[in-house]
Each structure stands twice: as structure tokens, then as C-alpha cells.
Design an enzyme around this catalytic site. Structure first.
Site, PDB file in Angstrom:
ATOM      1  N   GLY A   1      68.984  45.891  45.963  1.00 42.71           N
ATOM      2  CA  GLY A   1      69.612  47.096  45.403  1.00 42.71           C
ATOM      3  C   GLY A   1      68.535  48.099  45.068  1.00 42.71           C
TER       4      GLY A   1
ATOM      5  N   GLY B   1      68.454  51.357  44.204  1.00 40.27           N
ATOM      6  CA  GLY B   1      68.775  52.602  43.518  1.00 40.27           C
ATOM      7  C   GLY B   1      67.581  52.981  42.655  1.00 40.27           C
ATOM      8  CB  ALA B   2      67.255  55.138  39.672  1.00 44.06           C
TER       9      ALA B   2
ATOM     10  N   GLY C   1      65.748  49.803  41.083  1.00 43.35           N
ATOM     11  CA  GLY C   1      65.083  48.984  42.087  1.00 43.35           C
ATOM     12  C   GLY C   1      63.885  49.685  42.704  1.00 43.35           C
TER      13      GLY C   1
ATOM     14  CG  ASN D   1      73.114  49.035  32.276  1.00 43.81           C
ATOM     15  OD1 ASN D   1      72.311  48.820  31.368  1.00 43.81           O
ATOM     16  ND2 ASN D   1      73.200  50.188  32.916  1.00 43.81           N
TER      17      ASN D   1
ATOM     18  CE  LYS E   1      70.093  49.576  28.524  1.00 39.78           C
ATOM     19  NZ  LYS E   1      69.699  49.489  29.929  1.00 39.78           N
TER      20      LYS E   1
ATOM     21  CG  ASN F   1      74.202  50.992  27.486  1.00 38.43           C
ATOM     22  OD1 ASN F   1      73.649  52.077  27.395  1.00 38.43           O
ATOM     23  ND2 ASN F   1      73.720  50.014  28.231  1.00 38.43           N
TER      24      ASN F   1
ATOM     25  CG  ASN G   1      76.260  54.371  28.975  1.00 39.67           C
ATOM     26  OD1 ASN G   1      75.416  54.744  28.172  1.00 39.67           O
ATOM     27  ND2 ASN G   1      75.947  53.969  30.199  1.00 39.67           N
TER      28      ASN G   1
ATOM     29  CB  SER H   1      73.381  55.316  33.777  1.00 41.27           C
ATOM     30  OG  SER H   1      73.882  54.275  32.967  1.00 41.27           O
TER      31      SER H   1
END
Lengths: 301, 301
Positions: free
Chosen positions: B7, B9-10, B12, B102, B184, B188, B192, B255
């Protein structure tokens, strides 16, 4: 009887037209629809046909209307701060005031503005849609529940009930206005609220989601706890009844959801803020309504 | 050490690039960025400059990569169902698995898929943004907290901590992975979640609304109650600390909120669904999280 309709949206147009057709002198206060109504009159479209009142008396200022026997307030509650300026020209000694607005706090405001006058409230259980200027559509006849703000004014409330019945409206007398207001909130709080907060969806999206259906029931439970702290005897079975009547509505768009998706003001304080504050004052916890209210205040702000 | 990044993405891209730069053999599994990364390599843009890895080993299939010493899972949790197919070619006897995802449930899934292998979790406290294919931007260095899924694997977790430290990442060892996951979640879940449910707003809209700020604190209280039922000793002061660190973030876009407004999948189950289910199993009531979860499931569904 001389009647003024303050706020000629769907509710004001519909009940004003029915009262006028039954022989009363009805004056409509209008803003955006004024020119069209002056030219074409008011039109009511119903399942079994339609009628038009070519001679509707429409006004842009309440000072042109003067003192009435009955003032029907059908503005959205989000415009309530305008009432202190709008109403005085209409109200004399003996003028009765009837609010057909959603939520809590509207009859209290009228009583505060006119402590010498008698105030009544009507809860409309009806589907109305203003489809174009001065044209209102109504496909299910629906009903109104009318009650007095003060228990001592029951007799005058009964007279209002007769007034609407004579105009062809199925009307119930409610000795306790507050009770019927909370009764309507049991449906409005979850279904008007969750359809907005879930992104502007129809009621079928709520009843078809197991999680949102559970949340709607839990919100009803909070409203019932608030109502019962005020001395009403709502039973839990009332929750199941609300779900039962909502399922056959299908893809129904509650009024607040329509207002939200069309960018119009939503009655956040009357429907969610005021019951929350009243319940808090009584020591009733409403954790879910608190969250829903906070989200709606932002989404509709 | 041979490391695969599953993966890219940002998260990885960023940690893969840092590990590669520190001398490890890193293989990136990519989908959409594959062609660009093959041609141009991987680029990391930081506040104090940028670096490019022209010789990044990028792959479209894990079978081309083969067995690794360490598999870093940096997919979004919404793609977890793909792991059962993706991972087996990478995992041999002695391969360690590290999830940087996450929420809750990710390390459990890896342990279920590979019961013979050791599983670790890393919680990234960092702001990363994949600004174009194979390019990641990072303006605050941030940190990772790494811990073992099984308490007995603390020594191997420490080795992973050293691996990341050697790559220039501020890394903490966490003896209890679950504790840091819940820690966390305290941020979140409200931030989020409410930024999505309030219509796709930034964190300043939450802390500047008295009602939404209260709701964010109440949601943190529910998460803390859940965490403490698991035996952790979170104190109420931790809530005030979260608010204190969030205010200076200004118009920060969490995110999930970015994913939501850009129409990408949101990790609803990992961040909201799983803690709710775990708390319920422990008999902890989370009325506000229930409502938030139901709304998010619909909004992001």
C-alpha cells in the site's frame, strides 16, 4: 371573521385559502409571492382537483392590514425575530393569536409579545409543498391539533377548532398544547434531524439502515423521557408506532431536509435546541440529541 | 533487511523511502502510481528540502516481490479484505508483519491470517500528503509508536523501533499496542468523525463551535471509558490536552475528512465501528459514538 395569515409559505397559503373559501375575510402577508398572488390569486392543488382564489387580499406590510380577530402565524420559526415588528399592527384588544409553527417556543414568544391576548397553537400533520409562487400542493388531507397555551382558554380553542372544521380541515381539540408539541417532536427530532445529518437523505434511508433506525428510536426515547419529565405519560410503544407509520412513507422528504438541501434556513432551535434546553433544565440527559443538535447547528448555520 | 511496503499511499511512500534511504532493500506494492514511480522514482518533499529515490523497486503484484523479512502494511483499513490474497507471497517462516494502519482490528486480522508469524503495530503521529503520483509531502517530522501485538514479542518490537530510528524517524517503543491504539482514537474519533459529520469542515470549525467542542470532549470521554474498561488508566485531563493541541492546528484537515470530501473510502469500521463493538462487549455505553458511527456509515457508505 377577519383573519390575517402572517407568512404565506405552504402552510399559510393552504390554511388561509381554506379559511377564505369558507367565507372569512383573509389577509395574507407575503414577501416573494406578492406580485404573482396579486395578478393570479392563490391556487391550491389537491389530489381530487384544484381551486383558485382570484380575489385573495395580499399585502406586503401588516400596517396595510390592520387589526384582526385572529392572527395565524405561519412563518418559519427561523424568522421569529421579525414578529415583534410585524405583528403589532394586527393585534388589538381581543385579537387571538394562533401559531401553526413547528417545534417549541413559538407560543411562548407570542405570549411574551402580547401578554394581554390569548395565544393558541396548532400542530399540522400534513404534507404540503409550495410548488411555485402562490401555489400550494396538498395530496393527503392531514389534520391539525389545536390547543390553548393557557388551560383556561380551552373554550376559545374549541372555537378555533370549529373554525377550521367549518373550512373542511380535520381538526382535533387538544387540551394540552405542550403535550401535542412534544408528541410531534417524537417524530420530527429523529426523522427531520437524521435525514439532514445523514447528508440530505429521505426517510427510507433512515428506516432501512439498522444503525440509523436504532438511533432514531433512541432519539425518540430521549424526547419521551423529556416529555414524561414534564408529566406526560408517553409509553415506549409510541416509538414502535412512529416507525410503523414511517416505513410506508417510502422516500419521504421531511420539511427540514428539503430546507437543508435547498439552502433555506432550518428550524434548528425550535425543533432540536429548545427541547434540549427544556429537558436539561429538568435534569433529563439527552446525549444523542446534544450531538445531533451540535451537528445540525453547524450544518444548517 | 528485505522490506515490502504493502500500500503505497502517503504513509507507505514516506516510511518506505526513509527505510530505503537508510540502506534497506525496499519493495513497494503499488497500483495507481506504478508507472510514474517506475519512470521517475519516489520523491519525498519535506520542509527542509526534498529527496528522490530514482531506483525504487516498485511492483504491481506481491508474487513478483517474494518473501520478505518485514512486511509493512500501509493500506487503508477499508481495503483490508484484499490482504488475504495480497500477503501470502511475502510471508515466510520468520517474516514479521507491521501494520501502520489507523484504528482497531488491523493487527488482529494479520494475526488471524498468519498465526505463526509475529505481528506488530505502529501508530503514526504525522501529517503526510500524497501530492501527486509517487510524491509525498511531509512538513512536520512527527513520530511513530511501535508495539507488539503479543506482550512476549517486546524484544522484536524494540528491534523495529531501532530500524525506524536508524531511518531518521522519531520512534517510541510502546509495550502495550492496544493502549496506544486507544490513545490515538481519543483524538481520531471526535476530530476525524465530527469534521466529516459536520459536512466536511476543518478542525477549527469544531473547536470554535461551543456545542461541537463539548461533543468532541464527550466523545473522548466515551473512548476513555472504553479504554479504561480494558484496564488502561486514562485520566480526564487527557481530554483537555487533546483540545489544547488541536487549537493551534488551525484549519487542519483530518485524513478521514479529506477522504470524505474527495469521495474516497473512509475507515469507518476501524476508527468508529470497532471501538464501539469492543466497548459494547465490555458493557460500556457509548451513546454519542453510536450516533456518530451510524451517521458516518451512511455518509461514507
Amino acid at each position: 371573521m377577519k383573519i390575517s395569515i402572517v407568512g404565506s409559505g405552504a402552510v399559510g397559503l393552504f390554511y388561509g385559502a381554506l379559511l377564505q373559501r369558507s367565507g372569512h375575510e383573509v389577509a395574507y402577508l407575503m414577501r416573494s409571492d406578492l406580485e404573482v398572488a396579486r395578478r393570479d390569486g392563490i391556487r391550491v392543488v389537491q389530489a381530487d382537483g384544484e381551486f383558485r382564489l382570484r380575489d385573495a387580499s395580499v399585502f406586503g406590510e401588516t400596517s396595510e392590514i390592520g387589526v384582526c380577530d385572529l392572527v395565524v402565524v405561519a412563518l418559519k420559526a427561523t424568522s421569529n425575530e421579525a414578529l415583534a415588528d410585524l405583528l403589532p399592527p394586527l393585534v388589538g384588544k381581543g385579537t387571538r393569536l394562533l401559531t401553526l409553527q413547528n417545534g417549541l417556543g413559538n407560543d411562548r414568544l407570542l405570549a411574551e409579545l402580547f401578554p394581554e391576548n390569548k395565544v393558541f397553537g396548532g400542530l399540522c400533520f400534513v404534507c404540503l409543498n409550495r410548488i411555485s409562487p402562490a401555489v400550494v400542493e396538498n395530496f393527503m388531507p392531514g389534520s391539525i391539533s389545536i390547543g390553548p397555551r393557557e388551560a383556561g382558554d380551552a373554550e376559545e380553542a374549541q372555537e378555533l377548532v370549529e373554525l377550521f372544521r367549518a373550512a373542511g380541515v380535520k381538526t382535533r381539540f387538544e387540551p394540552n398544547l405542550q403535550l401535542v408539541q412534544w408528541k410531534k417532536l417524537v417524530w420530527n427530532v429523529p426523522f427531520n434531524g437524521l435525514t439532514v445529518a445523514a447528508g440530505g437523505v429521505c426517510t427510507d434511508a433512515i428506516v432501512e439502515s439498522p444503525e440509523l433506525l436504532e438511533e432514531s428510536k433512541a432519539l425518540m426515547g430521549e424526547i419521551i423521557a423529556g416529555a414524561n419529565a414534564l408529566g406526560f405519560g408517553f409509553e415506549q410503544s409510541f416509538i414502535d408506532y412512529q416507525v410503523k407509520i414511517t416505513i410506508p412513507m417510502g422516500a419521504y422528504r421531511p420539511s427540514s431536509m428539503i430546507d437543508y438541501v435547498e439552502g433555506r434556513p432550518v428550524e434548528v432551535e425550535a425543533i432540536w435546541g429548545e427541547p434540549l434546553r427544556q429537558a436539561k433544565a429538568l435534569g433529563v440527559a439527552m446525549p444523542k440529541l446534544e450531538l445531533l443538535y451540535a451537528l445540525l447547528k453547524r450544518l444548517c448555520g
